[in-house]
Each structure stands twice: as structure tokens, then as C-alpha cells.
Design a protein around this motif. Structure first.
Motif, PDB file in Angstrom:
ATOM      1  N   GLN A 101      48.593  52.408 -35.052  1.00 56.97           N
ATOM      2  CA  GLN A 101      48.655  51.510 -36.438  1.00 56.97           C
ATOM      3  C   GLN A 101      47.622  51.995 -37.409  1.00 56.97           C
ATOM      4  OE1 GLN A 101      47.618  47.304 -37.918  1.00 56.97           O
ATOM      5  NE2 GLN A 101      49.961  47.317 -37.338  1.00 56.97           N
ATOM      6  N   TYR A 102      48.096  52.600 -38.507  1.00 54.10           N
ATOM      7  CA  TYR A 102      47.434  52.828 -39.648  1.00 54.10           C
ATOM      8  C   TYR A 102      47.443  51.975 -41.095  1.00 54.10           C
ATOM      9  CZ  TYR A 102      45.190  55.678 -43.184  1.00 54.10           C
ATOM     10  OH  TYR A 102      44.299  56.096 -44.370  1.00 54.10           O
ATOM     11  N   GLU A 103      46.480  51.610 -41.633  1.00 54.16           N
ATOM     12  CA  GLU A 103      46.694  50.926 -42.692  1.00 54.16           C
ATOM     13  C   GLU A 103      45.655  51.299 -44.085  1.00 54.16           C
ATOM     14  OE1 GLU A 103      47.020  46.443 -44.489  1.00 54.16           O
ATOM     15  OE2 GLU A 103      46.106  46.590 -42.370  1.00 54.16           O
ATOM     16  N   ARG A 104      46.151  51.272 -44.921  1.00 55.37           N
ATOM     17  CA  ARG A 104      45.303  51.867 -45.923  1.00 55.37           C
ATOM     18  C   ARG A 104      45.779  50.991 -47.297  1.00 55.37           C
ATOM     19  NH1 ARG A 104      42.378  56.050 -48.454  1.00 55.37           N
ATOM     20  NH2 ARG A 104      42.935  56.467 -50.553  1.00 55.37           N
ATOM     21  N   GLN A 105      44.643  50.168 -47.776  1.00 50.48           N
ATOM     22  CA  GLN A 105      44.898  49.363 -48.919  1.00 50.48           C
ATOM     23  C   GLN A 105      43.916  49.894 -49.942  1.00 50.48           C
ATOM     24  OE1 GLN A 105      43.730  45.446 -48.312  1.00 50.48           O
ATOM     25  NE2 GLN A 105      45.599  45.134 -46.873  1.00 50.48           N
ATOM     26  N   LEU A 106      44.521  49.945 -51.252  1.00 54.53           N
ATOM     27  CA  LEU A 106      43.754  50.393 -52.520  1.00 54.53           C
ATOM     28  C   LEU A 106      44.098  49.402 -53.673  1.00 54.53           C
ATOM     29  CD1 LEU A 106      42.083  52.706 -53.814  1.00 54.53           C
ATOM     30  CD2 LEU A 106      44.232  53.911 -54.521  1.00 54.53           C
ATOM     31  N   THR A 107      42.894  48.980 -54.100  1.00 52.93           N
ATOM     32  CA  THR A 107      43.019  47.978 -55.085  1.00 52.93           C
ATOM     33  C   THR A 107      42.357  48.316 -56.450  1.00 52.93           C
ATOM     34  OG1 THR A 107      43.350  46.115 -53.941  1.00 52.93           O
ATOM     35  CG2 THR A 107      42.609  45.578 -56.053  1.00 52.93           C
ATOM     36  N   ASP A 108      42.799  48.617 -57.563  1.00 59.24           N
ATOM     37  CA  ASP A 108      42.095  49.164 -58.746  1.00 59.24           C
ATOM     38  C   ASP A 108      42.186  47.865 -59.770  1.00 59.24           C
ATOM     39  OD1 ASP A 108      41.614  51.823 -58.179  1.00 59.24           O
ATOM     40  OD2 ASP A 108      43.766  52.081 -58.441  1.00 59.24           O
ATOM     41  N   GLY A 109      41.101  47.659 -60.375  1.00 55.88           N
ATOM     42  CA  GLY A 109      40.808  46.659 -61.081  1.00 55.88           C
ATOM     43  C   GLY A 109      40.442  47.142 -62.735  1.00 55.88           C
TER      44      GLY A 109
END
Length: 677
Positions: A101-109
Motif C-alpha cells: 500500500q502506498y499513500e501520498r497526501q498533499l495539502t496546500d494552504g
């Protein structure tokens, strides 16, 4: 799968307005009669900002009705989750299963505050100076918008390899699995700030005071302008080896066992400190399959028992020394860092041993089914704050250690019932739990009473619940002065420094009971008739206590924070017969407020029953008027957060929201049409 979200700020709520008084008074006027926005005092008094610096600075007033129009906060997030699997048959009944399992989260503010916003004008004014000779204003932060950018990333990977074995022969059945798992979570974040930003040209101004000291126009102190730069990088790794199996004989008797060995990089450098062996074992007996069993109305009855150990590792409490780079020191203009955690080679896993007995049952046609569970827990090496010797020179007075041992037991009950199953149908789902715990041993105990009162927290007293509520003994109000009174050495006293200090020990306090519920659960009812259905959900919590808020004169004088109890205060002799609210006194004593706020007179039972939801649905397809194109077509009305049906306290307080700033969730009503083709 892949998900993407975007949120943009709008009008703030009433409770989000932060003023010089820390809160907005109910009668505050936000607009004139003609609708023109009016200013409120924020950070500084209006009389001060209207006259300070002879009006040469930017407008320093705050307009709540308009300010949100000049700020925009946008958050965009993307989440990608990929699962890959491979299974291969090695032998009959034996296969290997590999999952990744691979997860990538990207949050830009992005936060933009224009020159018309209060936050930008306040920062520019604060770092401005006025030449005493020429009277010219020098801006440490260039006038213009301020743009804040931030980015948070998560890269998580998990790899699991597992062997599966299953075989049946004659009256025997055997299933086994064994495998290992590797997990890594890598989080990074960064932020930046641009002063004098022009959104149309994408230009910004340079600021040369991030390292140079600059004089604050209000305090006169010299400090550097905030750069808005921030970087973090955190990696957590976990390793687990496990195996479990179950053997069933004659479809009635099952023996199961499991073992695992987990490891985490947050503990000491020694390998044995990182690894934790855990195991469990269980038995079950399907009584309803025995030849002697003859209860036809209860065709399914199963008894089971398990015992095992589980572990807990808090990634926020590593046992190695970690430091945080905190920016530039004002005195030296040099980078500096601070300790976050200290080296603690003795820190190890929290462990919980649990014994379970369970009974599963179901009546004929599953009209009634459910589960009854009884458990006992034994928790060791619990995390907690432990004082350290001040002569070590460390900047913090406590570290996280394994400090306590607790025990608990309880009962969980689940019931599903189809009470009516005809044209009219009525189903009930009931879940209820009882839990009682106590501290068996606390390694760093103190007996000073002030350490056990106040907000809900771990109060480690042997023989009492982990979360307990204690109070100072109450002796009423003084008939002549209206001062709150307590007991010191079993004598009535108003020596508040002693009452909340070394003069009061844990033995002198009043123990009310648990601060967390000992009985809690939910109940759902659904009644339906020919496509029309009504569902009602209740939740309840009982067996615990809470402390009410009241007037605090220190908060009143310092921040203008008041309370409705102010109208009930003692004002003249005789009032003590019908009120417990102390008299208003100036100059005030903080110790006096501290004693009253934590006295037993402000403690109430926290039991309540809440109406959680009410759902009404109408299935149009049931009446054959939806046409052939729709498989389902349903009209529904949902209502949630409907409030308390009953509470044990007589003060009209919701025990879940006991502080003045804790606003209960608003009632929600949704009307919709659900269709399926």
C-alpha cells in the motif's frame, strides 16, 4: 483511489471574533443604524488607536462586519491511495499473499490578507517607527498585502507478506496465518511569507529585519520581524511479525492462538527496547450444536473466552533526544534550538492484558440476537509526566515516563430485535457498556491538593479511577463579607493561599467520583410501513460528574470576562442563605477565585440522554409510481443534533459543553431525494 478537496474561508462565526476582552459581549454593536460597519476594540483600546502617533500610522481599528472581505484562506488537498496485491498457491491449502500500500497526501494552504485587513495593518503598524525630528514614518514591514503559503506532505508505505493455510478433514478444521509487516510514515511541511505582495503583478517586497533587531512601536523592545518560515520533517517506522491459528473440532470446539512482535523507532537505541512481544489465546464452544441442547426458541448459543496482551507506542513521545530549531535569537541574531524531548532509555511500550468472556445468541429467525461480553484489563507502564531534578539544568521540569499501573473491568451488551415483522415493522438496536477502572500504582505521586483539582485530567490516586473529580471542601459564604470559606485543619478558614496551597492535601479534598462516564451507549428505533419509515436515535452517558463554571473576578477585572452567576452574587448579609456566589471584592485575590472555582459547590452529576437523530424516509418505488427507469427513488428528511431529552443537573447545562466557549453543534436538517438507476 484519488480524492481532491478545496475549501475557502467565508464569514467568521460569532465565537471566532477575538477582541481585546478575549470575547464579544452580547450587546456589542457591529453596525450603525444605517448599516455602516462600526469598529470594536481588538488588541488595543479604541481611544488609544485613535490618538496614538497623531494619526500617522495606518488605520488601527477593527471592523468585524467587513474584515473577512479582505482576507482569504484557501486549502487544497489531494490524497492518492494505491493498493497492490499478489496471491500464489504453493500447495493444496497453502498460499502466499503479498500486499503493498502506498499513500501520498498533499495539502496546500494559501492565506492572503490585503492592506485593508486588520491583521496586515496591525503588523505593519507594530513594526513601524516615527522619526522624532522629521515626523516621517519608517515601515519595518512594507505596506501591502501579506501572503502566507504552506505545504504539508505525507508519504506512507506498508508492505505485508503472509502465508495462509487452511485444511479440513473428517471432523477437524485448521486455519493458520503467519507473516510480517513493514510500515513507514514520512511527513514534511514548510511555510513561507511574502510581505508587500501584489496579487495582480505577483510581486513582493524584501524585508531586511528577519535577523536584525527592530523596535516594537508599542513596547519599545527590540525584536526581529516574523519571517513566517517553518520546516518540519518527521519519519516513523514500525515493524511487526505475527502468526495466529485456529483449530476446530466437530464444528463445536475451537482453540485459537496468536503471537506478534512489534517494533518502533521511537524508543531507545537498544534493540530490545524497540521490540515488544505480544500474544493472545482463546477458546469457543458452540453449545447449540450439542446433542443435549434442546432450546428450540434459541437455536444459536456460543460461549467464548480469550486472554491476551496488546501494546501502545505514542509517536509523539520518543525516548531519544530531539531538538527543534526555533529561529533567530533576539539577543545574538544567531540561530538557536530548543529541546523537545530528552533521552530516556527506560521508556518502553504501554501494555494491556485483557481477559474476555463472551456469549453470542440468536433466537429463531433471528428475531432477537445479540452479544454479552465481560472483560478485565490490566494496564502497565502507562505514559505520564514525571518531575525531574531542577539541578540538571534542563529547561523543562518534567519528562514522559512509564509511571502508572491501572486495572479495570466492564460489560458490553449488544441487542438487535425485530419486535414486529408484519406490514408494520419495528426494529431496535441497543448498545450499552459499563466500565470501571482504578489506579493500582502510581510511581511519582504527590499529595498536594491543588494537583488534583481543576480540569479533567489523570488524577493518579491508588484505588480511585484514572480520571477522577476532586474539589475543595465548601463551608459556605461568610455571613458578613460574602467571602467563600473552606476548611483548613478541620477549621473554617478564608486563608486562600493555604487552602489552595500546601495546607490542603489529597486527604482534605472531596472525592465526587469518575470524571468519565461509567455507563454509556446508544439506542436506535426504526418503524416502517409500506415504504414509509421513521428512525430515532438516542445516546446516553451516566455515572460521572462535571464542574460548572461560575463568576471569576480575576477574569472580570483583567479581561472583562463575566458570567451569568454575577447577578446571583452575595451583596448583603442574608444572601448567603440562597446563593453560593461570592461577593465582588476589589482589590481581588486570585487565590480566592481559585478556591471558589474548584470547590465542591460547583460540581454536578453529568448524566444525560440525548436525542441524536431523527430520520423520516418515503420510498416512492414501493408504490410503483417511479417508473421503470428507477430501481430506487426515496424522499427523505434527516434531523441531527437535536439536543438533550434529560440531564441530571438542574442548571440547564449540557455536560458535553460546559465552558462558555464550548458551543454545542447546531441542529441540522437535510431534505433530499435519493435515486438509483
Amino acid at each position: 483511489y484519488c480524492t481532491q478537496n478545496k475549501s475557502v474561508s467565508g464569514k467568521p462565526g460569532w465565537n471566532e471574533l477575538s477582541l481585546v476582552t478575549s470575547e464579544v459581549w452580547p450587546y456589542a454593536q457591529l453596525a450603525a443604524d444605517d448599516g455602516t460597519p462600526l469598529p470594536l476594540a481588538k488588541n488595543h483600546r479604541l481611544a488609544f488607536v485613535d490618538t496614538f502617533a497623531a494619526g500617522k500610522l495606518l488605520d488601527w481599528r477593527f471592523y468585524p462586519l467587513d474584515d473577512y472581505k479582505h482576507t482569504r484562506n484557501t486549502t487544497q488537498s489531494q490524497d492518492v491511495l494505491i493498493n497492490l496485491g499478489l496471491q500464489y498457491q504453493l500447495l493444496k491449502g497453502l498460499n502466499i499473499d503479498v500486499k503493498y500500500q502506498y499513500e501520498r497526501q498533499l495539502t496546500d494552504g494559501e492565506g492572503l490578507a490585503t492592506l485593508k485587513s486588520y491583521s496586515t495593518r496591525n503588523m505593519i503598524n507594530t513594526y513601524s517607527s516615527i522619526d522624532p525630528v522629521t515626523g516621517n514614518v519608517r515601515y519595518g514591514i512594507p505596506p501591502g498585502s501579506i501572503l502566507n503559503l504552506s505545504q504539508n506532505k505525507l508519504n506512507a508505505q506498508a508492505l505485508r507478506g503472509q502465508l495462509n493455510y487452511a485444511r479440513q478433514w473428517q471432523r477437524h478444521e485448521l486455519t493458520m496465518i503467519a507473516g510480517g509487516e513493514l510500515r513507514e510514515n514520512h511527513r514534511t511541511s514548510n511555510s513561507s511569507r511574502y510581505y508587500g505582495y501584489d496579487e495582480t503583478k505577483l510581486t513582493y517586497a524584501n524585508v531586511d529585519h528577519f535577523s536584525d533587531n527592530y523596535q516594537n512601536i508599542l513596547t519599545g523592545s527590540r525584536t526581529s520581524a516574523p519571517s513566517g518560515l517553518f520546516l518540519t520533517d518527521i519519519t516513523n517506522r514500525f515493524v511487526s511479525l505475527y502468526a495466529n491459528g485456529a483449530y476446530t473440532f466437530d464444528g463445536k470446539y475451537t482453540l485459537s492462538a496468536s503471537a506478534r512482535r512489534d517494533a518502533s523507532n521511537i524508543f531507545g537505541v537498544a534493540t530490545n527496547d524497540k521490540w515488544k512481544p505480544l500474544w493472545s489465546a482463546g477458546l469457543s464452544w458452540l453449545i447449540s450444536r450439542e446433542s443435549f441442547y434442546g432450546l428450540g426458541w434459541l437455536p444459536y448459543l456460543k460461549l467464548r473466552a480469550t486472554f491476551g496482551y496488546s501494546g501502545n507506542a505514542d509517536p509523539n513521545r520518543p525516548a531519544v533526544t530531539t531538538i527543534r530549531y526555533a529561529g533567530t535569537a533576539p539577543a545574538t541574531n544567531m540561530p538557536y534550538s530548543d529541546y523537545v524531548t530528552y533521552f530516556n532509555p527506560d521508556l518502553t511500550w504501554e501494555t494491556a492484558g485483557q481477559l474476555n468472556f463472551g456469549l453470542d445468541f440468536a433466537s429463531k429467525d433471528h428475531r432477537i440476537s445479540g452479544t454479552i461480553e465481560y472483560y478485565r484489563k490490566n494496564n502497565r507502564n502507562l505514559f505520564g509526566r514525571s518531575a525531574i531534578d531542577y539541578t540538571t539544568g534542563l529547561s523543562r521540569g518534567a519528562v514522559i515516563r512509564n509511571v502508572a499501573h491501572s486495572k479495570g473491568h466492564g460489560v458490553d451488551f449488544q441487542l438487535n430485535a425485530n419486535l414486529i415483522n408484519r406490514i408494520v415493522k419495528w426494529t431496535v438496536q441497543l448498545n450499552t457498556s459499563y466500565n470501571k477502572d482504578k489506579v493500582v500504582e502510581y510511581y511519582v505521586s504527590t499529595d498536594q491538593g491543588s494537583q488534583f483539582v481543576g480540569n479533567v485530567r489523570i488524577n493518579a490516586v491508588n484505588g480511585k479511577p484514572v480520571y477522577s473529580l476532586y474539589s475543595y471542601k465548601w463551608a459556605g459564604l461568610d455571613p458578613q463579607t460574602g467571602d467563600p470559606r473552606g476548611y483548613l485543619n478541620k477549621e473554617i478558614s478564608t486563608d486562600y493561599n493555604e487552602l489552595i496551597g500546601s495546607g490542603t492535601t489529597i486527604q482534605d479534598l472531596v472525592y465526587h467520583g469518575p470524571a468519565l462516564p461509567t455507563v454509556f451507549g446508544s439506542m436506535g428505533n426504526t418503524v416502517s410501513y409500506r415504504g414509509l419509515s421513521l428512525s430515532v436515535g438516542l445516546v446516553y452517558k451516566m455515572g460521572h460528574y462535571f464542574r460548572r463554571e461560575s463568576v471569576n473576578y480575576s477574569f472580570l477585572y483583567q479581561n472583562l470576562n463575566t458570567h451569568g452567576d454575577f447577578s446571583k452574587r452575595w451583596q448583603q448579609p442574608g444572601d448567603e442563605k440562597h446563593t453560593h456566589v461570592p461577593s465582588m471584592r476589589f482589590p481581588n485575590s486570585g487565590a480566592r477565585d481559585g478556591f471558589y472555582s474548584n470547590s465542591e459547590v460547583l460540581v454536578s452529576k453529568a448524566d444525560y440522554i440525548r436525542l441524536q437523530y431523527l430520520n423520516l424516509g418515503f420510498d416512492i418505488t414501493h408504490w410503483g409510481v417511479a417508473g421503470e427507469r428507477f430501481k430506487t427513488l426515496q424522499l427523505y428528511v434527516n434531523a441531527a443534533n437535536l439536543g438533550l431529552l434529560w440531564s441530571a443537573n438542574k442548571h440547564g447545562i449540557d455536560p458535553e459543553y460546559i465552558t462558555r466557549h464550548a458551543i454545542p453543534p447546531s441542529k441540522q436538517i437535510a431534505i433530499g431525494l435519493r435515486a438509483g438507476l
